[in-house]
Design an enzyme around this catalytic site. Sequence first.
Site, PDB file in Angstrom:
ATOM      1  N   CYS A   1       0.633  -1.347  -0.345  1.00 35.64           N
ATOM      2  CA  CYS A   1      -0.693   0.371   0.037  1.00 35.64           C
ATOM      3  C   CYS A   1       0.948   1.304   0.169  1.00 35.64           C
ATOM      4  O   CYS A   1       1.857   1.521   0.729  1.00 35.64           O
ATOM      5  CB  CYS A   1      -0.961  -0.138   1.244  1.00 35.64           C
ATOM      6  SG  CYS A   1      -1.896  -1.544   1.834  1.00 35.64           S
ATOM      7  N   THR A   2      -0.275   2.242  -0.678  1.00 33.19           N
ATOM      8  CA  THR A   2       1.409   3.397  -0.640  1.00 33.19           C
ATOM      9  C   THR A   2       0.870   3.759   0.753  1.00 33.19           C
ATOM     10  O   THR A   2      -0.335   4.804   0.654  1.00 33.19           O
ATOM     11  CB  THR A   2       0.254   4.625  -1.988  1.00 33.19           C
ATOM     12  OG1 THR A   2       0.727   4.128  -2.928  1.00 33.19           O
ATOM     13  CG2 THR A   2       0.917   5.506  -1.881  1.00 33.19           C
TER      14      THR A   2
END
Length: 690
Positions: free
Chosen positions: A552-553
């Site tokens: 995930c960012t």
Amino acid sequence: MLLQFHPWASAVEASFWQVLTQRKMDIFKLDDSQKSILGYYSTGQQVRIPGKDTSVALPARLCLGTGAFPDEHDKGHGPTNRNPAFTFPAPGIIKNTNTVEDFKALDKTALFKMTVDQIWADITSGAAVLDPSVLNRFLVVTFADLKKFKFFYWFAFPALQADPAWTMDDMREIGAVWSQSQINSLRENMDQYRQAFPSNQSGFFLVKQDGDSTSVARLQDWGEFYAGCEESEVIIGFADPSSLGSHPGWPLRNFLALIQQTWKVTTMRVLCFREVPGKQDINASKLFTAHVSSSAPLTVCPKAAGWEKNALGKLGPRLADLAPLMDPTRLADTAVDLNLKLMRWRLLPDLQLEKVQETRCLLLGAGTLGCYVARSLLAWGIRNITFVDNAKVSFSNPVRQPLFEFEDCLEGGKDKATTAAASLKKVYPGVNAQGHSMSIPMPGHPISSQSLESAQNDVAKLEDLIQQHDVIFLLMDSRESRWLPTMLGARMKKIVINAALGFDTFLVMRHGVGQDNDYHSGLGSTPLGCYFCNDVVAPTDSLSDRTLDQQCTVTRPGLSAIASAMAVEMMVSLLHHPAGVRAPAAKLDSEGEQVDNVQDSLSSALGVLPHQIRGFLSRFKNLLISGQAYDRCTACSDAILTAYEQDGYDFLVKVFQDAKHLEDVTGLTKMKEEAEDLDMEWMEESDEDM
């Protein structure tokens, strides 16, 4: 019997308010000075009530339509025939205020007096004889609330008051006074008269009878036309907007003042010319005799009346509320551009809104960055936005990505690209938003033999999309996914804007166009680099074997909005630079001020135009840096572009299967080997010395 007149009723077409809005937005801006307009009117008519033998008299309407404002080439040429057929011109003045407070506080008495004085000056100077349409001068004061599409307005139709007043005998239908031959002769000669002379002559004219013949002439021909005639033979005619059987229309008041002041006539017959448009029927016309007790010319301007009453019958302004009548989409179109045009009015007269609006933007990535970039593009008036993404909306997305809602996550989630496009159209129906759910092949991500054809189709589709758009935004969540569009953007010389996020840092940059042969050194610097120009290794697979935090960012929530806004602002600044995609990077001094390293004519109207913006949210600081194109870049160098030109998809397959192929093509592999050999030689020499 005292001569009374049927007053004007203003009739403003909805299209006039649309034209006024356009003029206010694009031409007048904050200029609230008086502007010339041109109204029109037709002769009075009565409408028969269906199923009954009675008729209803229509108001004497003075109309404003789409042709009310003069074109640029009309300046200084007087009224022109921009109005419907079978109508007569009325020149006017409009004063549009900038605020409703200005509208209320306006010195309307002074404006009215100014218009009256102009009419009187036209009469005494003889200008009204040459151009009788000026007898119909009117005034309208307005305030346009462009946010709510409400228009406050008040008309004045100045009419000089005779002292002593004119009297009249009974008004009679023309058929009761003249023979049908005389009526037919009048109709034929009126048709010829209107064809022979400009429209500003047609509303007021002279009439003379000779047996069954009726002739028509201009006011300026009075002496010759009535030579040898008695005063009782004088017939003045005017296009009568009244449809009443006992009252002539308002234009006659100033016409009588002109006749009395210029030719000292005290008794004359008056023809109230009324016709059924297009039917050659003038039998509704009226005749009566007007008389005044004194022919002495006045030395001062007489008093005047003429402010229109509102719908309540009181002296006061009227309100036109167009919002309920307008297409909501049209309302949105105007409202979207309002803020931008206000910027151009007050702050940036060189703002090229039309150029920005017509720019076609391709957003590669419909995640957090893609959603925020799209919303900022809408705010700049961009009408063409295309999304590309292969993911689906997940439950973690809606709180961070403003184009998605909870319902989009259900049943496995909707496709991000198409959902984002649909949501954008809900925000603003006028946008041409499209979504393509597709993958972008990446270096170092091998493609199975079964998937080669599918990958080839994705490449062809991506190439077509980049070709069809003007600006390409790279908003993906991996480095290698940016390689193919970077290479294609350099090959097609497109504007490419890159945005990437860290936890509390971001990068926003515009790509150069590689080793560009068309780049001229007069711009003051070498061609700018792309996202990969600082690398000495090819982009490789960064997506495999990642932990949850790596998948995930992970970034501070406000960072994506900041980076996205800067990416869009960089694009708009670049669009305003004369050199376009080849614009050099601004140079700054130690204080962060721009150094005049290029000619003023080559600067952006929006200020500093950097190559890269590196932001640090932990310190609330941005650095503007620049880097030149690298001749061994794995994305934009001549070697890579030539390899793709020669081998096409076969070259890409080699890159997808093994990213090191890029290093071989650009010479990075050989450079590394040479560097290692130099290091080994240095180590051997060092051993001997020890």
